[in-house]
Design a protein around this motif. Structure first.
Motif, short mmCIF file in Angstrom:
data_model
loop_
_atom_site.label_atom_id
_atom_site.label_comp_id
_atom_site.label_asym_id
_atom_site.label_seq_id
_atom_site.Cartn_x
_atom_site.Cartn_y
_atom_site.Cartn_z
N SER A 145 50.04 33.91 41.24
CA SER A 145 49.90 34.93 40.21
C SER A 145 49.45 34.33 38.88
O SER A 145 48.84 35.03 38.06
CB SER A 145 51.22 35.68 40.02
N LEU A 146 49.72 33.06 38.68
CA LEU A 146 49.31 32.39 37.45
C LEU A 146 47.83 32.04 37.47
O LEU A 146 47.12 32.21 36.47
CB LEU A 146 50.15 31.12 37.26
N PHE A 147 47.34 31.57 38.62
CA PHE A 147 45.98 31.03 38.67
C PHE A 147 44.92 32.00 39.19
O PHE A 147 43.75 31.86 38.86
CB PHE A 147 45.96 29.75 39.50
N ARG A 148 45.32 32.96 40.01
CA ARG A 148 44.33 33.90 40.55
C ARG A 148 43.58 34.64 39.43
O ARG A 148 42.35 34.76 39.49
CB ARG A 148 44.99 34.90 41.49
N PRO A 149 44.25 35.15 38.38
CA PRO A 149 43.51 35.86 37.32
C PRO A 149 42.51 34.99 36.58
O PRO A 149 41.53 35.51 36.02
CB PRO A 149 44.62 36.34 36.38
N GLN A 150 42.73 33.68 36.55
CA GLN A 150 41.77 32.79 35.90
C GLN A 150 40.57 32.51 36.82
O GLN A 150 39.45 32.29 36.34
CB GLN A 150 42.44 31.46 35.53
N TYR A 151 40.83 32.53 38.12
CA TYR A 151 39.80 32.17 39.08
C TYR A 151 38.83 33.31 39.37
O TYR A 151 37.60 33.13 39.34
CB TYR A 151 40.47 31.73 40.38
N GLU A 152 39.35 34.50 39.65
CA GLU A 152 38.55 35.57 40.21
C GLU A 152 37.39 36.04 39.32
O GLU A 152 36.28 36.28 39.81
CB GLU A 152 39.44 36.76 40.58
N PRO A 153 37.55 36.15 37.99
CA PRO A 153 36.44 36.65 37.18
C PRO A 153 35.28 35.66 37.03
O PRO A 153 34.18 36.07 36.66
CB PRO A 153 37.09 36.92 35.81
N LEU A 154 35.51 34.38 37.30
CA LEU A 154 34.52 33.36 36.99
C LEU A 154 33.87 32.70 38.19
O LEU A 154 32.73 32.23 38.11
CB LEU A 154 35.17 32.25 36.14
N SER A 155 34.55 32.67 39.32
CA SER A 155 34.11 31.84 40.43
C SER A 155 32.78 32.30 41.02
O SER A 155 32.62 33.48 41.37
CB SER A 155 35.16 31.83 41.54
N PRO A 156 31.81 31.38 41.16
CA PRO A 156 30.56 31.73 41.84
C PRO A 156 30.76 31.95 43.34
O PRO A 156 29.87 32.48 44.01
CB PRO A 156 29.67 30.51 41.57
N ASP A 157 31.91 31.56 43.88
CA ASP A 157 32.21 31.76 45.30
C ASP A 157 32.82 33.12 45.57
O ASP A 157 33.07 33.47 46.74
CB ASP A 157 33.16 30.67 45.80
N GLY A 158 33.11 33.88 44.51
CA GLY A 158 33.68 35.21 44.68
C GLY A 158 35.19 35.19 44.74
O GLY A 158 35.81 34.18 45.13
N PRO A 159 35.84 36.29 44.35
CA PRO A 159 37.31 36.35 44.32
C PRO A 159 37.95 36.16 45.69
O PRO A 159 39.07 35.67 45.78
CB PRO A 159 37.60 37.75 43.77
N GLU A 160 37.21 36.50 46.76
CA GLU A 160 37.78 36.37 48.10
C GLU A 160 37.96 34.92 48.52
O GLU A 160 38.63 34.63 49.52
CB GLU A 160 36.89 37.09 49.13
N HIS A 161 37.37 33.98 47.75
CA HIS A 161 37.49 32.55 48.10
C HIS A 161 38.76 31.93 47.53
O HIS A 161 39.10 30.80 47.87
CB HIS A 161 36.27 31.79 47.58
#
Length: 260
Positions: A145-161
């Motif tokens: 819950s801490l890191f998912r919100p930082q990852y999903e909006p930016l990742s070029p691999d998509g939130p599903e990764h």
């Protein structure tokens, strides 16, 4: 200003600020991004050319197949520094980024002028009980819950990764760091061990790290935690600038706290 550079198949995003002085490389913690250096980037850029990358599988830098380790991330950065032709850098790593910084400094001393670790130990035994508990299986949901919100909006691999990289991070964090104090005795550059007084590394372990370093300094920032660069950003920036200075003051009354 953000830029991308592809080296050995890895397209790395990095922020660049400043134009003068020795180059500085800022390495964020595990699960975070270069944006976590908001409190130091502009302050350091007044005196230095500052680079702040998103590490492999973090932020705007994509993931590649296979497991991740601090040694692998250090190899990524060595290739990036060589490609950008920065010359030797002042290297700063926060949390898991500090482990990466130590691997880079130990393996490629020709690329490093000085190294700073922030809230980083060199073995699991150096962590606090709370730090070890945070990585326990029952707290996996909290970390997610801490890191998912930082990852999903930016990742070029998509939130599903996210589940893929999160599993890699967990394995790395639970198995590392296992550098050891003895390895620090071979560090060829000046080093600063910095942390909060309520950090995830015990103060005793941080002091042992500083003692093991051939040219080590220790800074414990009062009233702060593992998030010390966010809690006292200007003070951390001043400590970094002081350490980066070419001329260091002569110690007038050394009484053995770091050598005894």
């Amino acid at each position: 200003m953000g830029e991308y550079l592809t080296v050995d198949g890895l397209r790395t995003y990095y922020e660049v600020q400043g134009s003068g002085g020795d180059p500085v490389l800022l390495l964020h913690g595990g699960g975070a991004t270069a944006d976590s250096w908001w409190g130091q980037l502009s302050q350091l850029a007044e005196h230095h050319r500052v680079y702040a990358p998103d590490l492999r599988g973090h932020g705007r830098t994509h993931d590649l197949p296979g497991p991740v380790s601090s040694a692998l991330l250090a190899a990524d950065l060595a290739a990036l520094l060589t490609a950008v032709d920065t010359g030797p850098v002042h290297l700063v790593g926060w949390s898991a980024g500090g482990t990466v910084a130590l691997h880079l400094a130990l393996r490629h001393p020709e690329l490093v002028r000085k190294v700073v670790t922030i809230g980083t130990g060199v073995c699991r035994a150096g962590g606090t009980e709370a730090d070890r508990a945070m990585l326990a299986e029952e707290n996996t949901g909290l970390l997610e819950s801490l890191f998912r919100p930082q990852y999903e909006p930016l990742s070029p691999d998509g939130p599903e990764h996210f589940p893929v990289v999160f599993a890699k991070w967990l394995r790395m964090w639970r198995e590392e760091p296992e550098i050891g104090l003895d390895a620090l005795r071979g560090l060829a550059v000046p080093a600063l061990v910095l942390q909060g007084d309520d950090d995830g590394v015990t103060i005793e372990h941080a002091a042992a790290m500083a003692r093991a370093l051939p040219d080590g300094q220790l800074a414990v920032v009062p009233g702060t935690s593992h998030a010390v660069p966010l809690e006292k950003p200007e003070l951390v920036g001043r400590l970094l600038l002081d350490f980066f200075a070419e001329q260091q003051p002569r110690r007038l009354m050394p009484l053995g706290a770091l050598t005894g």
